[in-house]
Design a protein around this motif. Structure first.
Motif, PDB file in Angstrom:
ATOM      1  N   GLY A 243       0.716  -1.134  -0.023  1.00  0.00           N
ATOM      2  CA  GLY A 243       0.012   0.093  -0.017  1.00  0.00           C
ATOM      3  C   GLY A 243       0.823   1.073  -0.007  1.00  0.00           C
ATOM      4  N   LEU A 244       2.135   1.182  -0.470  1.00  0.00           N
ATOM      5  CA  LEU A 244       2.940   2.533  -0.226  1.00  0.00           C
ATOM      6  C   LEU A 244       2.508   3.149  -1.561  1.00  0.00           C
ATOM      7  CD1 LEU A 244       6.598   1.360   0.361  1.00  0.00           C
ATOM      8  CD2 LEU A 244       4.753   2.467   1.978  1.00  0.00           C
ATOM      9  N   PRO A 245       2.498   4.769  -1.434  1.00  0.00           N
ATOM     10  CA  PRO A 245       2.365   5.447  -2.788  1.00  0.00           C
ATOM     11  C   PRO A 245       3.672   5.206  -3.736  1.00  0.00           C
ATOM     12  CG  PRO A 245       2.733   6.817  -1.109  1.00  0.00           C
ATOM     13  CD  PRO A 245       2.535   5.465  -0.420  1.00  0.00           C
ATOM     14  N   LYS A 246       3.434   5.788  -4.836  1.00  0.00           N
ATOM     15  CA  LYS A 246       4.663   5.462  -5.871  1.00  0.00           C
ATOM     16  C   LYS A 246       5.872   6.325  -5.245  1.00  0.00           C
ATOM     17  CE  LYS A 246       6.449   5.947 -10.338  1.00  0.00           C
ATOM     18  NZ  LYS A 246       6.123   6.213 -11.754  1.00  0.00           N
ATOM     19  N   SER A 247       5.539   7.501  -4.637  1.00  0.00           N
ATOM     20  CA  SER A 247       6.792   8.269  -4.212  1.00  0.00           C
ATOM     21  C   SER A 247       7.619   7.648  -3.120  1.00  0.00           C
ATOM     22  CB  SER A 247       6.195   9.882  -3.491  1.00  0.00           C
ATOM     23  OG  SER A 247       5.184   9.517  -2.639  1.00  0.00           O
ATOM     24  N   ALA A 248       6.931   6.970  -2.203  1.00  0.00           N
ATOM     25  CA  ALA A 248       7.382   6.097  -1.479  1.00  0.00           C
ATOM     26  C   ALA A 248       8.156   4.949  -1.726  1.00  0.00           C
ATOM     27  CB  ALA A 248       6.332   5.821  -0.254  1.00  0.00           C
ATOM     28  N   VAL A 249       7.437   4.356  -2.745  1.00  0.00           N
ATOM     29  CA  VAL A 249       8.203   3.228  -3.527  1.00  0.00           C
ATOM     30  C   VAL A 249       9.582   3.690  -3.898  1.00  0.00           C
ATOM     31  CG1 VAL A 249       8.139   1.587  -5.269  1.00  0.00           C
ATOM     32  CG2 VAL A 249       6.174   2.177  -3.782  1.00  0.00           C
ATOM     33  N   MET A 250       9.566   4.802  -4.664  1.00  0.00           N
ATOM     34  CA  MET A 250      10.828   5.265  -5.237  1.00  0.00           C
ATOM     35  C   MET A 250      11.749   5.662  -4.196  1.00  0.00           C
ATOM     36  SD  MET A 250      11.163   5.840  -8.573  1.00  0.00           S
ATOM     37  CE  MET A 250      10.219   5.984 -10.081  1.00  0.00           C
ATOM     38  N   THR A 251      11.651   6.462  -3.361  1.00  0.00           N
ATOM     39  CA  THR A 251      12.399   7.075  -2.374  1.00  0.00           C
ATOM     40  C   THR A 251      12.877   5.916  -1.196  1.00  0.00           C
ATOM     41  OG1 THR A 251      10.781   7.845  -0.736  1.00  0.00           O
ATOM     42  CG2 THR A 251      11.803   9.437  -2.519  1.00  0.00           C
ATOM     43  N   ASN A 252      11.991   5.160  -0.805  1.00  0.00           N
ATOM     44  CA  ASN A 252      12.445   3.979   0.206  1.00  0.00           C
ATOM     45  C   ASN A 252      12.623   2.719  -0.407  1.00  0.00           C
ATOM     46  OD1 ASN A 252      11.554   6.134   1.872  1.00  0.00           O
ATOM     47  ND2 ASN A 252       9.575   5.269   2.625  1.00  0.00           N
ATOM     48  N   ILE A 253      12.343   2.405  -1.440  1.00  0.00           N
ATOM     49  CA  ILE A 253      12.866   0.999  -1.851  1.00  0.00           C
ATOM     50  C   ILE A 253      13.745   1.166  -2.953  1.00  0.00           C
ATOM     51  CG2 ILE A 253      11.804  -1.017  -2.791  1.00  0.00           C
ATOM     52  CD1 ILE A 253       9.366  -0.484  -1.313  1.00  0.00           C
ATOM     53  N   LEU A 254      13.258   1.860  -4.020  1.00  0.00           N
ATOM     54  CA  LEU A 254      14.099   1.778  -5.565  1.00  0.00           C
ATOM     55  C   LEU A 254      15.543   2.403  -5.257  1.00  0.00           C
ATOM     56  CD1 LEU A 254      11.173   1.752  -8.002  1.00  0.00           C
ATOM     57  CD2 LEU A 254      12.311  -0.026  -6.931  1.00  0.00           C
ATOM     58  N   LEU A 255      15.304   3.948  -4.860  1.00  0.00           N
ATOM     59  CA  LEU A 255      16.554   4.508  -4.874  1.00  0.00           C
ATOM     60  C   LEU A 255      17.643   3.989  -4.315  1.00  0.00           C
ATOM     61  CD1 LEU A 255      17.590   7.191  -6.310  1.00  0.00           C
ATOM     62  CD2 LEU A 255      16.937   8.433  -4.172  1.00  0.00           C
ATOM     63  N   PRO A 256      17.489   3.796  -2.917  1.00  0.00           N
ATOM     64  CA  PRO A 256      18.518   3.297  -2.191  1.00  0.00           C
ATOM     65  C   PRO A 256      19.331   2.072  -2.730  1.00  0.00           C
ATOM     66  CG  PRO A 256      16.744   3.490  -0.692  1.00  0.00           C
ATOM     67  CD  PRO A 256      16.300   3.746  -2.096  1.00  0.00           C
ATOM     68  N   GLN A 257      18.500   1.177  -3.431  1.00  0.00           N
ATOM     69  CA  GLN A 257      19.041   0.028  -4.078  1.00  0.00           C
ATOM     70  C   GLN A 257      19.928   0.506  -5.132  1.00  0.00           C
ATOM     71  OE1 GLN A 257      16.844  -3.881  -4.177  1.00  0.00           O
ATOM     72  NE2 GLN A 257      15.146  -2.602  -3.586  1.00  0.00           N
ATOM     73  N   ALA A 258      19.233   1.349  -6.054  1.00  0.00           N
ATOM     74  CA  ALA A 258      19.883   1.657  -7.378  1.00  0.00           C
ATOM     75  C   ALA A 258      21.258   2.628  -7.045  1.00  0.00           C
ATOM     76  CB  ALA A 258      18.658   2.555  -8.049  1.00  0.00           C
ATOM     77  N   VAL A 259      21.380   3.301  -6.075  1.00  0.00           N
ATOM     78  CA  VAL A 259      22.610   4.092  -5.825  1.00  0.00           C
ATOM     79  C   VAL A 259      23.486   2.986  -5.277  1.00  0.00           C
ATOM     80  CG1 VAL A 259      23.633   5.647  -3.996  1.00  0.00           C
ATOM     81  CG2 VAL A 259      21.389   6.346  -4.995  1.00  0.00           C
ATOM     82  N   ARG A 260      23.229   2.038  -4.686  1.00  0.00           N
ATOM     83  CA  ARG A 260      24.206   1.161  -4.121  1.00  0.00           C
ATOM     84  C   ARG A 260      24.501   0.282  -5.391  1.00  0.00           C
ATOM     85  NH1 ARG A 260      22.676  -1.965   1.329  1.00  0.00           N
ATOM     86  NH2 ARG A 260      24.754  -2.309   1.429  1.00  0.00           N
ATOM     87  N   SER A 261      23.908  -0.012  -6.254  1.00  0.00           N
ATOM     88  CA  SER A 261      24.141  -1.072  -7.421  1.00  0.00           C
ATOM     89  C   SER A 261      25.138  -0.012  -8.214  1.00  0.00           C
ATOM     90  CB  SER A 261      23.210  -1.605  -7.946  1.00  0.00           C
ATOM     91  OG  SER A 261      22.393  -0.645  -8.684  1.00  0.00           O
TER      92      SER A 261
END
Lengths: 284, 215
Positions: free
Chosen positions: A174-192
């Motif tokens: 139930g996360l909104p798109k902004s939260a999916v981006m900042t909390n889930i996708l961005l941290p992983q993308a930055v690391r990889s």
């Protein structure tokens, strides 16, 4: 990989490799020797040409110019990362009126030569009545617009290479798109993408040297000034050598950090592996 | 529009020199870069070390400093005299060759190991394995990064303007001598570069499609 290209050498091949190795070494020694000899013959190693750099005041000025280079680099690096994140989110937006301008922006600023961008700020804006454009502003603004666009592509590729289950899981709870981006996708993308991001930072550091052409008082600008001091025999080559050592040193430190991070992350199983070809395509 | 039309002579000379720099330096960089990449994967440690050293040093030197050395330092050495255009071409070639070498090497890495193993199995030595089997496939795989290198080279030619070469980056100072507005001239230069880059990306997509390796 390289060892796949040739067989383990037998006795004959080993002898041949030894001869070729010696020949290579001789050719390199000849080239380097010729350069050093030429430097010596034209008096580049004369005490007179290096005397200028023994003065404490001159050394202080050089250290100040390193500071100027580093401050332009640090400011541009931070702002480019911020701009890059915003542009990447913009391009991934579902709304056409956000994603299209962001797409246009990144494509446009990746296509304009950085020096022309800096000149637009430094020579183009003041006659139109824009106040307060210092060489520093022009250098940083140019660097941010260009590298922000490049980094946006890096972030986007990083986010798009993540497994789809990552965002799906976010939406499922139930996360909104902004939260999916900042909390889930961005941290992983930055690391990889960290190695690519840092090699882009090396590019920013190198490109601060363009500031010399729009009269920003950085390392190369000082090098040219000291190099044209006639009473010390115009030591342009000694100052180019000093500038070169400073730049190569600073870039190697950054590149070293990148390599260290990469090897550290390879041991860390939590980092999503990005296809090597994807990284190469962006790095260029 | 007036700035462009009234000074078309400046723009034409400027961009002609830009394209000459781009073409000549591009060809030299491609040849030198391929040689350096070959040295870097060769069986002889001294060759590998030399190529690695060259790549690491030049890649970490700003292009501005490379051109600075060739434009201002080289004449002091009392060697053969060369004009600024030649100096800029040499500097750009030496700098770009390192990026070409890295692109070729990444291309070599994309060729499946079996290809090299098959070549060795039928008894081909290193040079033939590389030139007949690996490099032709590597070049096809490496088109996108190679074009990024060439687009960067095209944009990098502007740096030569800082060292008395009359190419596109120098149009601004020539225009200001004629009292033309700097902004208009710079925006035209930027626009033409954007067009040139788009043409290159278009060629890249065409070649990519045409030369795709079927695997």
């Amino acid at each position: 990989m390289s060892s796949v290209l040739f067989d383990a050498p037998g006795p004959k091949a080993r002898a041949r490799y030894r001869i070729l190795g010696v020949v290579t070494a001789l050719v390199i020694i000849a080239i380097v020797g010729f350069i050093v000899l030429r430097f010596a013959q034209s008096g580049q190693f004369d005490e007179k040409k290096w005397h200028l750099f023994t003065f404490p005041l001159v050394q202080q000025t050089i250290i100040q110019s390193v500071g100027a280079t580093l401050s332009a680099f640090a400011t541009a690096a931070v702002l480019s990362l911020v701009l890059g994140v915003f542009l990447a989110f913009g391009r991934l937006s579902d709304r056409k009126w956000i994603s299209l301008p962001c797409y246009g922006f990144t494509e446009l600023f990746r296509a304009i030569p950085l020096l022309i961008l800096m000149m637009i700020f430094y020579y183009g804006l003041p006659p139109l009545g824009v106040q307060g454009i210092t060489p520093f502003t022009a250098v940083v603004a140019g660097l941010v617009l260009y590298n922000g666009s490049v980094l946006a592509e890096v972030f986007r590729a990083g986010i798009e290479s993540l497994p789809r289950g990552q965002s799906e899981a976010g939406y499922a709870i139930g996360l909104p798109k902004s939260a999916v981006m900042t909390n889930i996708l961005l941290p992983q993308a930055v690391r990889s993408m960290l190695p690519v991001i840092i090699s882009q930072l090396v590019v920013i550091l190198k490109d601060t040297a363009l500031g010399f052409i729009v009269t920003y008082n950085e390392i190369l600008f000082q090098a040219k000034y000291f190099g044209s001091q006639a009473q010390y025999g115009s030591p342009i080559i000694p100052s180019a050598i000093i500038a070169g050592v400073l730049y190569v040193g600073m870039c190697l430190i950054l590149a070293g950090i990148a390599k260290w991070l990469e090897s550290r992350m390879r041991r860390n199983v939590k980092v999503v592996k990005v296809a090597k070809s994807e990284i190469v395509a962006i790095e260029g | 529009m007036n700035t462009l039309l009234n000074n078309s002579d400046l723009f034409i000379t400027g961009f002609r020199n830009t394209l000459i720099l781009f073409g000549v330096a591009g060809i030299f960089a491609l040849i030198l870069g391929t040689i350096v990449a070959t040295l870097r994967v060769s069986p002889i440690p001294a060759m590998r070390a030399a190529a690695t050293l060259y790549i690491n040093v030049v890649r970490n030197t700003p292009l501005t400093l490379v051109l600075f050395f060739f434009a201002l330092g080289y004449p002091k050495l009392g060697l053969v005299e060369i004009d600024f255009m030649t100096a800029a071409t040499v500097g750009l070639s030496l700098y770009t060759a390192t990026y070409v070498a890295e692109a070729v090497r990444s291309g070599i890495n994309t060729v499946p190991v079996g290809q090299a193993e098959a070549a060795r199995a039928i008894g081909l030595p290193f040079t033939q394995t590389l030139t007949l089997v690996i490099l032709p496939q590597a070049f096809r795989a490496v088109i996108p990064p190679m074009f990024s290198v060439f687009i960067a080279l095209l944009k990098n030619t502007t740096v030569a303007a800082g060292f008395s070469v009359a190419e596109a980056g120098a149009i601004r100072s020539n225009l200001s001598e004629r009292g033309e507005p700097a902004m208009a001239g710079l925006l035209w230069v930027a626009l033409i570069f954007v067009l040139l880059v788009f043409i290159l990306s278009f060629v890249q997509r065409k070649l990519e499609k045409k030369w795709k390796v079927a695997r």
